[in-house]
Scaffold this active site. Structure first.
Site, mmCIF file in Angstrom:
data_model
loop_
_atom_site.group_PDB
_atom_site.id
_atom_site.type_symbol
_atom_site.label_atom_id
_atom_site.label_comp_id
_atom_site.label_asym_id
_atom_site.label_seq_id
_atom_site.Cartn_x
_atom_site.Cartn_y
_atom_site.Cartn_z
ATOM 1 N N ARG A 50 -10.016 -14.227 13.449
ATOM 2 C CA ARG A 50 -11.276 -14.715 12.894
ATOM 3 C C ARG A 50 -12.012 -15.699 13.795
ATOM 4 O O ARG A 50 -13.182 -15.527 14.114
ATOM 5 C CB ARG A 50 -11.040 -15.455 11.566
ATOM 6 C CG ARG A 50 -11.153 -14.633 10.339
ATOM 7 C CD ARG A 50 -10.440 -15.368 9.225
ATOM 8 N NE ARG A 50 -9.061 -15.567 9.631
ATOM 9 C CZ ARG A 50 -8.130 -14.618 9.566
ATOM 10 N NH1 ARG A 50 -8.418 -13.460 9.057
ATOM 11 N NH2 ARG A 50 -6.903 -14.832 9.983
ATOM 12 N N THR A 51 -11.314 -16.775 14.152
ATOM 13 C CA THR A 51 -12.011 -17.881 14.800
ATOM 14 C C THR A 51 -12.603 -17.459 16.143
ATOM 15 O O THR A 51 -13.753 -17.748 16.446
ATOM 16 C CB THR A 51 -11.051 -19.084 14.962
ATOM 17 O OG1 THR A 51 -10.490 -19.359 13.683
ATOM 18 C CG2 THR A 51 -11.774 -20.301 15.471
ATOM 19 N N LYS A 79 0.615 -20.217 35.813
ATOM 20 C CA LYS A 79 1.117 -20.476 37.176
ATOM 21 C C LYS A 79 1.379 -21.949 37.399
ATOM 22 O O LYS A 79 1.750 -22.368 38.492
ATOM 23 C CB LYS A 79 0.079 -20.030 38.212
ATOM 24 C CG LYS A 79 -0.290 -18.579 38.180
ATOM 25 C CD LYS A 79 -1.241 -18.303 39.358
ATOM 26 C CE LYS A 79 -2.080 -17.070 39.143
ATOM 27 N NZ LYS A 79 -3.253 -17.069 40.032
ATOM 28 N N ARG A 100 -8.587 -23.118 21.663
ATOM 29 C CA ARG A 100 -7.456 -23.249 20.735
ATOM 30 C C ARG A 100 -6.170 -23.382 21.531
ATOM 31 O O ARG A 100 -5.955 -22.650 22.492
ATOM 32 C CB ARG A 100 -7.369 -22.024 19.825
ATOM 33 C CG ARG A 100 -6.069 -21.976 19.052
ATOM 34 C CD ARG A 100 -6.042 -20.906 18.002
ATOM 35 N NE ARG A 100 -6.963 -21.219 16.922
ATOM 36 C CZ ARG A 100 -7.072 -20.492 15.810
ATOM 37 N NH1 ARG A 100 -6.328 -19.409 15.655
ATOM 38 N NH2 ARG A 100 -7.914 -20.831 14.866
ATOM 39 N N HIS A 128 -8.784 -28.578 12.983
ATOM 40 C CA HIS A 128 -9.521 -27.337 13.226
ATOM 41 C C HIS A 128 -10.913 -27.543 12.635
ATOM 42 O O HIS A 128 -11.265 -26.940 11.621
ATOM 43 C CB HIS A 128 -8.752 -26.208 12.506
ATOM 44 C CG HIS A 128 -9.216 -24.820 12.747
ATOM 45 N ND1 HIS A 128 -10.358 -24.510 13.456
ATOM 46 C CD2 HIS A 128 -8.680 -23.635 12.357
ATOM 47 C CE1 HIS A 128 -10.490 -23.189 13.488
ATOM 48 N NE2 HIS A 128 -9.493 -22.644 12.816
HETATM 49 C C1 NCD Z 1 -6.012 -20.954 10.589
HETATM 50 C C2 NCD Z 1 -5.503 -21.653 11.845
HETATM 51 O O1 NCD Z 1 -5.450 -21.051 12.899
HETATM 52 O O2 NCD Z 1 -5.177 -22.818 11.720
HETATM 53 N N1 NCD Z 1 -6.607 -19.725 10.837
HETATM 54 C C3 NCD Z 1 -7.953 -19.670 11.071
HETATM 55 O O3 NCD Z 1 -8.439 -20.238 12.024
HETATM 56 N N2 NCD Z 1 -8.719 -19.021 10.206
HETATM 57 C C4 NCD Z 1 -4.991 -20.824 9.542
HETATM 58 C C5 NCD Z 1 -3.658 -20.217 9.851
HETATM 59 O O4 NCD Z 1 -3.376 -19.779 10.953
HETATM 60 O O5 NCD Z 1 -2.861 -20.199 8.908
#
Ligand code: NCD
Length: 299
Positions: A50-51, A79, A100, A128
Site C-alpha cells: 500500500r504505502t 555492499k 521505509r 509512520h
Molecule cells: C503498516 C506498517 O507498515 O506499519 N502497513 C501499512 O503501511 N499500511 C501496518 C503493518 O504492517 O501491519
C-alpha cells in the site's frame, strides 16, 4: 526544508489545513500537474504494498515522476554503503523521498544528509506519520471533527509504529484513548509519558468486550512478528485480536473500524460489508493525503 518524520511535529492547525487540501483534491478526482518535472524517490528497505504504491501513485497523479529502490537487496547498502552516503546519492537524483526501514530512527538519520525533503514511510517500531494522517483524515471526514472522541488502539501497542504514532497524534485533540492489548504487548511507558505530559486521558484494557461500547473509533494492528524472536509466541498473541462481525455489532452504530493492513489475525472478512468498516476507504483517502502533503512540501 521540512522533513516528515514524526506525529510530534504537527499542530492541530497543520492537520486541518492538510485535510482541507486533501478533500479538495479528492473532490476534483485529482488529475493535476503541480509536480510536473519533479521526481519522487521511494526507498523501501522493508516490505510494502500500500504505502509504496500510494506514494508513487500520488506523485504520478500530480504530474511528477518516480524512481525507486524497491528493497534493501537492490541498494548499495548491501555492499556496506552508509545511510548518510545513500541519502546524499538518492537526494541528488530526486526532489522528494519517501523512505521505509526496519530500524527505528533510521529515516531521521537519513534525512540529515538529504538535500531534499524526506518522508518517513515507517521506521521499524518508530512511527509512520502518513498512515496516522490518513487515518485521522478518514475519521475527520466521517465525523466532521476530531474532538470529543474515544479512540481504541488494539493489538501490538508495544511494537506497532501505527498504534504508537496514532496515540501521539491523538494527543493534539480532545480525545480519550483506550489501549487494548495483553500485558506482553501493552503500550510502553514512553507513550504513556507523552500523553501524561499533555494531560490526555487514557486507560489500558486487556480485552475489547468490556470497552467496545464506549469507542467511537477502533484501530487495530497485527502483532508485529518481525520484531519477535519467538515467532510462535507472536502468532499465539496475535490470535487474541481477531475482530469479527458479532463483536463490531456490540459497539456504537457509527463506530469507525480502521486497520492499516495487512490484516493478519485482525479484522475478519465478515466485517467488510458493515458500514463501520472504513479500512479500505482509508487506503483511498491516503492517496489524497499524500498528494496534498507532497504539494505542501514542494510548494
Ligand atoms: C503498516 C506498517 O507498515 O506499519 N502497513 C501499512 O503501511 N499500511 C501496518 C503493518 O504492517 O501491519
Amino acid at each position: 526544508m521540512t522533513h516528515i518524520l514524526s506525529a510530534e511535529q504537527f499542530s492541530k492547525k497543520d492537520l486541518l489545513q492538510l485535510f482541507e487540501a486533501a478533500k479538495k483534491l479528492q473532490k476534483a478526482k485529482a488529475i493535476t500537474q503541480t509536480m510536473k518535472g519533479k521526481i519522487l524517490a521511494t526507498v523501501f528497505l522493508e516490505p510494502s504494498t500500500r504505502t509504496k504504491l500510494s506514494f508513487e501513485s500520488a506523485m504520478l497523479r500530480l504530474g511528477g515522476q518516480v524512481i525507486s529502490i524497491p528493497n534493501a537487496e537492490s541498494s548499495s547498502l548491501q555492499k556496506g554503503e552508509s545511510i548518510a552516503d545513500t541519502a546524499r546519492m538518492v537526494s541528488t537524483f530526486s526532489d522528494i523521498i519517501a523512505m521505509r526501514t526496519g530500524e527505528k530512527g533510521q529515516v531521521a538519520e537519513f534525512s540529515k544528509t538529504s538535500k531534499v525533503p524526506v518522508i518517513n514511510a515507517g521506521d521499524g517500531t518508530g512511527e509512520h506519520p502518513t498512515q496516522h494522517l490518513l487515518d485521522f483524515y478518514t475519521i475527520w471526514k466521517e465525523r466532521g471533527t476530531l474532538d470529543g472522541l474515544t479512540l481504541g488502539l488494539m493489538g501490538d501497542c508495544k511494537n506497532s509504529r501505527v498504534l504508537r504514532g496514532m496515540a501521539k497524534m491523538a494527543a493534539l485533540f480532545d480525545m480519550k484513548l483506550v489501549f487494548i492489548a495483553p500485558e506482553e504487548v501493552q503500550v510502553e511507558s514512553d507513550i504513556q509519558q507523552y500523553l501524561l505530559e499533555r494531560k490526555r486521558e487514557f486507560k489500558m484494557a486487556n480485552s475489547l468486550t468490556n470497552v467496545i461500547k464506549h469507542l467511537d473509533v477502533l484501530e487495530i494492528n497485527r502483532i508485529r512478528h518481525e520484531y519477535f524472536a519467538d515467532k510462535e509466541r507472536a502468532m499465539k498473541i496475535g490470535k487474541q485480536f481477531i475482530l469479527n462481525r458479532i463483536t463490531v455489532m456490540k459497539g456504537k452504530k457509527n463506530l469507525i473500524v480502521l486497520d492499516p493492513l495487512p490484516r493478519v489475525n485482525t479484522v475478519q472478512e465478515d466485517v467488510d460489508a458493515l458500514p463501520q468498516a472504513k479500512y479500505f476507504q482509508a487506503v483511498e483517502n491516503g492517496l489524497y493525503v499524500r498528494m496534498a502533503l507532497i504539494n505542501q512540501l514542494l510548494a
